[in-house]
Design an enzyme around this catalytic site. Structure first.
Site, PDB file in Angstrom:
ATOM      1  N   SER A  69     -30.732  14.511  61.831  1.00  0.00           N
ATOM      2  CA  SER A  69     -31.074  16.161  62.427  1.00  0.00           C
ATOM      3  C   SER A  69     -29.931  15.669  64.259  1.00  0.00           C
ATOM      4  O   SER A  69     -29.929  16.675  65.301  1.00  0.00           O
ATOM      5  CB  SER A  69     -32.451  15.735  63.233  1.00  0.00           C
ATOM      6  OG  SER A  69     -32.746  15.709  62.338  1.00  0.00           O
ATOM      7  N   LYS A  72     -28.934  19.222  63.994  1.00  0.00           N
ATOM      8  CA  LYS A  72     -29.709  20.128  64.733  1.00  0.00           C
ATOM      9  C   LYS A  72     -29.167  21.106  66.118  1.00  0.00           C
ATOM     10  O   LYS A  72     -29.165  22.643  66.305  1.00  0.00           O
ATOM     11  CB  LYS A  72     -30.571  19.680  65.465  1.00  0.00           C
ATOM     12  CG  LYS A  72     -32.181  20.047  63.983  1.00  0.00           C
ATOM     13  CD  LYS A  72     -33.490  19.312  64.114  1.00  0.00           C
ATOM     14  CE  LYS A  72     -34.396  19.235  63.285  1.00  0.00           C
ATOM     15  NZ  LYS A  72     -33.928  18.247  62.648  1.00  0.00           N
ATOM     16  N   SER A 117     -38.163  18.629  65.910  1.00  0.00           N
ATOM     17  CA  SER A 117     -36.760  18.408  64.837  1.00  0.00           C
ATOM     18  C   SER A 117     -37.525  18.416  63.546  1.00  0.00           C
ATOM     19  O   SER A 117     -37.445  18.276  63.077  1.00  0.00           O
ATOM     20  CB  SER A 117     -36.888  16.993  65.534  1.00  0.00           C
ATOM     21  OG  SER A 117     -35.292  16.254  64.849  1.00  0.00           O
ATOM     22  N   ARG A 255     -34.381   3.860  69.292  1.00  0.00           N
ATOM     23  CA  ARG A 255     -32.954   4.651  69.614  1.00  0.00           C
ATOM     24  C   ARG A 255     -32.870   5.234  71.185  1.00  0.00           C
ATOM     25  O   ARG A 255     -31.477   5.067  71.809  1.00  0.00           O
ATOM     26  CB  ARG A 255     -33.106   6.073  68.262  1.00  0.00           C
ATOM     27  CG  ARG A 255     -33.425   5.123  66.897  1.00  0.00           C
ATOM     28  CD  ARG A 255     -33.544   6.932  66.324  1.00  0.00           C
ATOM     29  NE  ARG A 255     -34.432   7.152  66.004  1.00  0.00           N
ATOM     30  CZ  ARG A 255     -34.959   8.228  66.282  1.00  0.00           C
ATOM     31  NH1 ARG A 255     -33.438   8.809  65.261  1.00  0.00           N
ATOM     32  NH2 ARG A 255     -36.764   8.563  66.152  1.00  0.00           N
TER      33      ARG A 255
END
Length: 276
Positions: A69, A72, A117, A255
């Site tokens: 992602s 994106k 997302s 993350r």
């Protein structure tokens, strides 16, 4: 002799230009931050003003992974630039199929689709853009090595042979932050506005996570930049569960959490004093 002098001068110009900073890399051991979340991986930071990189697990920072992602970001730019999406408030209708991420199971604006997302929303954007336009635009954006065909147009960033390194992520983000992509300024500014994740009295954090999910394999990203007190720091994190098991909440949350810990404690960013 004149030709030799010209070659020498050209070499000096190359060494004194932006690319000269590429070799200024300091390695650090951030393993204890990763261990706290049961993760293994690599971390890369660039201090834009000095051109100095700080790397943990340098060899891995140069290894390519599926962008997941994080794609994106360029997908938002291309959706707006090609007219596949009219603006950030365009509504994407839920198709009625319930998915494991409940925040996707509703109608939403394009802006919200980026923030949560929403993979199905961006797959729709990808189908509107089409393989031919991707093949035209992606080389111009220089976002890693993307492989797209008509058959993979709505999945090439999630599965397959597309790859991007942490150095390539940071290179792309620098050009976006400076408004230097071959995209209309308006569309670059709209995209940057959607990437804002937090701010304080003298700092702003922009970024995007990513998660590539394949059979018994999870790979995660967090990329972005911090603008603080007139300086800009770009970062790219890539991680996997240290035990090789499927992702847990620690992977999902870790993350961003461990990235922010390193930026605060090692670089004095996000409003906190650091060790440097």
């Amino acid at each position: 002799m004149l030709r030799i002098l010209l070659h020498l001068m050209a070499g000096l110009l190359l060494l004194s230009g932006p690319g000269a900073f590429a070799q200024r890399i300091v390695e650090r051991n951030y393993q204890h931050y990763f261990a706290e979340y049961g993760l293994q991986g690599s971390f890369l930071v660039l201090e834009a003003g000095t051109g100095q990189y700080t790397a943990y697990n340098l060899a891995r920072c140069r290894q390519g992974f599926l962008p997941a992602s994080t794609f994106k970001i360029p997908n938002t730019l291309l959706g707006l630039e090609t007219g596949a999406v009219t603006d950030t408030v365009e509504i994407f209708r839920w198709d009625g199929k319930k998915r494991s991420f409940p925040q996707w199971n509703e109608d939403m604006t394009f802006a919200r689709a980026l923030r949560v997302s929403c993979v199905p929303c961006y797959q729709e954007v990808a189908r509107r853009i089409g393989a031919a336009r991707y093949q035209q635009w992606l080389p111009k954006l220089r976002f890693g090595q993307m492989r797209v065909t008509p058959a993979t147009v709505d999945s090439f960033w999630l599965v397959g042979s597309s790859r991007i390194t942490q150095f390539e992520q940071i290179d792309f983000l620098q050009r976006l932050q400076r408004g230097q992509l071959p995209i209309a300024k308006r569309n670059q500014e709209l995209t940057k506005a959607l990437l804002v994740l937090g701010r304080g009295p003298d700092w702003m954090l922009r970024g995007k996570t990513g998660w590539a999910m394949r059979q018994q394999y999870d790979n995660g990203w967090f990329v972005g930049w911090v603008e603080q007190a007139g300086k800009t720091y770009f970062f790219a994190l890539n991680v996997e569960p240290a035990d090789g098991q499927p992702a847990t909440a620690k992977f999902v949350q870790g993350r961003r959490a461990l990235t922010e810990q390193i930026l605060r404690q090692e670089f004095g960013l996000l409003g906190s004093p650091g060790k440097k």
